[in-house]
Write a protein that holds these residues in place. Structure first.
Motif, PDB file in Angstrom:
ATOM      1  N   GLN A 170       5.514   5.468 -18.152  1.00  0.00           N
ATOM      2  CA  GLN A 170       5.714   4.464 -18.233  1.00  0.00           C
ATOM      3  C   GLN A 170       6.650   4.789 -17.435  1.00  0.00           C
ATOM      4  N   ASN A 171       7.061   5.026 -16.907  1.00  0.00           N
ATOM      5  CA  ASN A 171       8.726   5.141 -15.145  1.00  0.00           C
ATOM      6  C   ASN A 171       8.179   4.914 -14.459  1.00  0.00           C
ATOM      7  N   SER A 172       7.238   4.932 -13.368  1.00  0.00           N
ATOM      8  CA  SER A 172       6.502   5.105 -12.451  1.00  0.00           C
ATOM      9  C   SER A 172       5.364   4.273 -11.937  1.00  0.00           C
ATOM     10  N   ASP A 173       5.238   4.125 -11.035  1.00  0.00           N
ATOM     11  CA  ASP A 173       4.077   3.433 -10.416  1.00  0.00           C
ATOM     12  C   ASP A 173       2.883   4.148  -9.861  1.00  0.00           C
ATOM     13  N   VAL A 174       3.312   5.010  -9.393  1.00  0.00           N
ATOM     14  CA  VAL A 174       1.734   5.782  -9.518  1.00  0.00           C
ATOM     15  C   VAL A 174       1.983   7.690  -9.628  1.00  0.00           C
ATOM     16  N   GLY A 216       1.093  -1.167  -0.316  1.00  0.00           N
ATOM     17  CA  GLY A 216      -0.025   0.061  -0.102  1.00  0.00           C
ATOM     18  C   GLY A 216       0.724   1.190  -0.409  1.00  0.00           C
ATOM     19  N   LEU A 217       0.486   2.097  -0.314  1.00  0.00           N
ATOM     20  CA  LEU A 217       0.506   3.545  -0.270  1.00  0.00           C
ATOM     21  C   LEU A 217       0.016   4.901   0.150  1.00  0.00           C
ATOM     22  N   PRO A 269      10.096   3.266  -0.229  1.00  0.00           N
ATOM     23  CA  PRO A 269      10.663   1.839   0.081  1.00  0.00           C
ATOM     24  C   PRO A 269      10.040   1.036  -0.824  1.00  0.00           C
ATOM     25  N   ASP A 270       8.665   1.052  -1.760  1.00  0.00           N
ATOM     26  CA  ASP A 270       7.663   0.308  -1.761  1.00  0.00           C
ATOM     27  C   ASP A 270       7.116   0.830  -3.499  1.00  0.00           C
ATOM     28  N   HIS A 271       7.259   1.793  -4.157  1.00  0.00           N
ATOM     29  CA  HIS A 271       6.562   2.651  -5.200  1.00  0.00           C
ATOM     30  C   HIS A 271       7.682   4.343  -5.624  1.00  0.00           C
TER      31      HIS A 271
END
Length: 441
Positions: A242-246, A2-3, A131-133
């Motif tokens: 294209q280059n990120s999660d969110v 989660g974020l 750390p995760d996104h």
């Protein structure tokens, strides 16, 4: 994984906040500290009047915004690590103020988007890694002087530093545009008909200071976005995707809906563009800058659009030094002995006594208030939004413009007002324990 993202509107911050003793202010700051990432609009130029090429621009975003460089560290101290810089103030002190602010933000570990050495840099996404996104931000503004727009290099000539524009032009039916052309002609402007549907109007000799008027099938008058700016910003959002999660699209806008005459209603061009931004890959759209102080919330394809959560910090009344144009703009002509407080008071008189459009001025008669949206995501999907209300308390200088947590009847009033503004967009806000909630599961 989660974020959690905490979002704010304008950060009009002039002094240290990290040692603020108010538990209500600290409660708002903790929303950012406890989140994985805090995001706001940086509305201040950060400099100490000593940077190279630093001088007041002939035309600013009204107040000449300026704060000491340490303000960047103060923002970082409460968890703000990603900021938009495309706004109407970012060239108030020319390129020197812009570059000084960039350096201060970078030194504090804050990534920024929306301004740069040229248009490509200003339009490029900024990235911040948790750390995760990986979270990206594309920042643009509909409200800016022409001189503050960044430009691309061409023919061996360097580009121009500035902000990333999302420009607009006037539009209306044939009769309305004809009236505008007739009035401009009476006042002695240059007028050119460049196509069956476009007129251009500019002061004599100033052929780049052009207002464009388009004949449309829409009745009455309004504004339409510049096609090139719109396409380029959507392309930046696709690049960020294209280059990120969110992906977060940030739009700083002062324009309002001219039919309602209310600053609390966004201009007609904004909701369709916000939806196109989501179609292009944005997961959240954060629009702000209206000073209304609030605008509604829309959920489009399960993704939130915040049309304005309100100013997070509101300390423009505590800017300590102004250039000559600030005083003369407000009819304070004793430049040798005029005090900043006189200029600020004259500015407030303009709002309170002279403003006829929008109705009630920017603040729409509701004073200083707002919410901090805390968005909880699972992957790219927002699953829950919490809306934490606050007000700005001006009883002491130490608390002036500081967001203060509220509860009880005050919280209920703010959240009910926001709910009313959100209803036209089909959004439902529930209120529990003085916190607004939108469940997207």
């Amino acid at each position: 994984m989660g974020l959690t993202l905490a979002l704010g509107g304008d950060a009009i911050l002039t002094r240290r906040i990290s040692e603020c003793g108010s538990p209500d202010a600290q409660a708002i700051f903790d929303l950012f500290r406890r989140s994985d990432l805090g995001i706001v609009n940086c509305e201040m130029l950060l400099h100490d009047f000593d940077a190279p090429e630093l001088y007041p621009s002939a035309e600013a975003g009204w107040t000449y915004m300026r704060a000491p460089r340490f303000v960047a560290e103060e923002l970082a101290s409460i968890g703000i690590r990603l900021v938009g810089t495309a706004n109407n103030h970012f060239l108030d002190y020319a390129v020197g103020g812009l570059f000084s602010t960039h350096k201060a933000l970078a030194a504090a570990g804050i990534e920024f988007a929306g301004s740069g050495h040229d248009l490509a840099q200003a339009r490029a996404p900024a990235f911040y890694d948790t750390p995760d996104h990986r979270v990206s931000l594309v920042s643009m503004t509909t409200s800016a002087t022409r001189a503050s727009r960044a430009a691309p290099p061409h023919d061996g000539i360097p580009g121009r530093p500035g902000i990333n524009p999302l420009g607009w032009h006037y539009c209306g039916d044939a009769e309305t545009v004809a009236q505008a052309v007739a009035i401009a002609t009476k006042f002695g402007s240059w007028v050119a008909k460049v196509s069956d549907r476009e007129w251009q109007i500019n002061p004599p000799g100033l052929h780049h200071t052009v207002q464009r008027y388009f004949v449309t099938d829409m009745p009455g008058a309004g504004m339409i976005l510049d096609e090139d700016d719109e396409a380029a910003n959507l392309r930046s959002i696709r690049t960020a995707r294209q280059n990120s999660d969110v992906v977060i699209a940030h739009i700083h806008t002062h324009e309002w809906d001219q039919e309602s005459g209310s600053a609390a209603v966004p201009p007609r061009f904004l909701p369709p563009f916000a939806r196109r931004a989501i179609d292009a890959g944005a997961d959240i759209v954060l629009s702000q800058g209206s000073h209304a102080p609030l605008r509604g919330i829309e959920i489009y394809k399960g993704k939130p659009i915040f049309y304005d959560p309100g100013d997070l910090f509101a300390m423009s009344g505590l800017v300590t030094r102004f250039p000559a144009e600030f005083y003369t703009r407000h009819d304070v002509h004793r430049l040798d002995d005029a005090l900043p407080a006189e200029g600020v008071a004259a500015r407030q008189k303009y709002f309170k006594e002279f403003m006829v459009n929008p109705v009630g001025g920017y603040q729409n008669g509701r004073g200083r208030l707002g919410v901090v949206p805390v968005v909880k995501l699972e992957g790219r999907k927002a699953v829950r939004i919490e809306l934490h209300p606050f007000t700005h308390v001006h009883t002491t200088v130490s608390q002036f413009g500081m967001p203060m947590r509220v509860d009880g009847d005050t919280a209920q009033q703010i959240l009910t007002h926001l709910s009313d503004l959100s209803r036209p967009f089909g959004s439902r806000i529930s209120i529990e324990n003085s916190i607004g909630q939108i469940d997207l599961t």
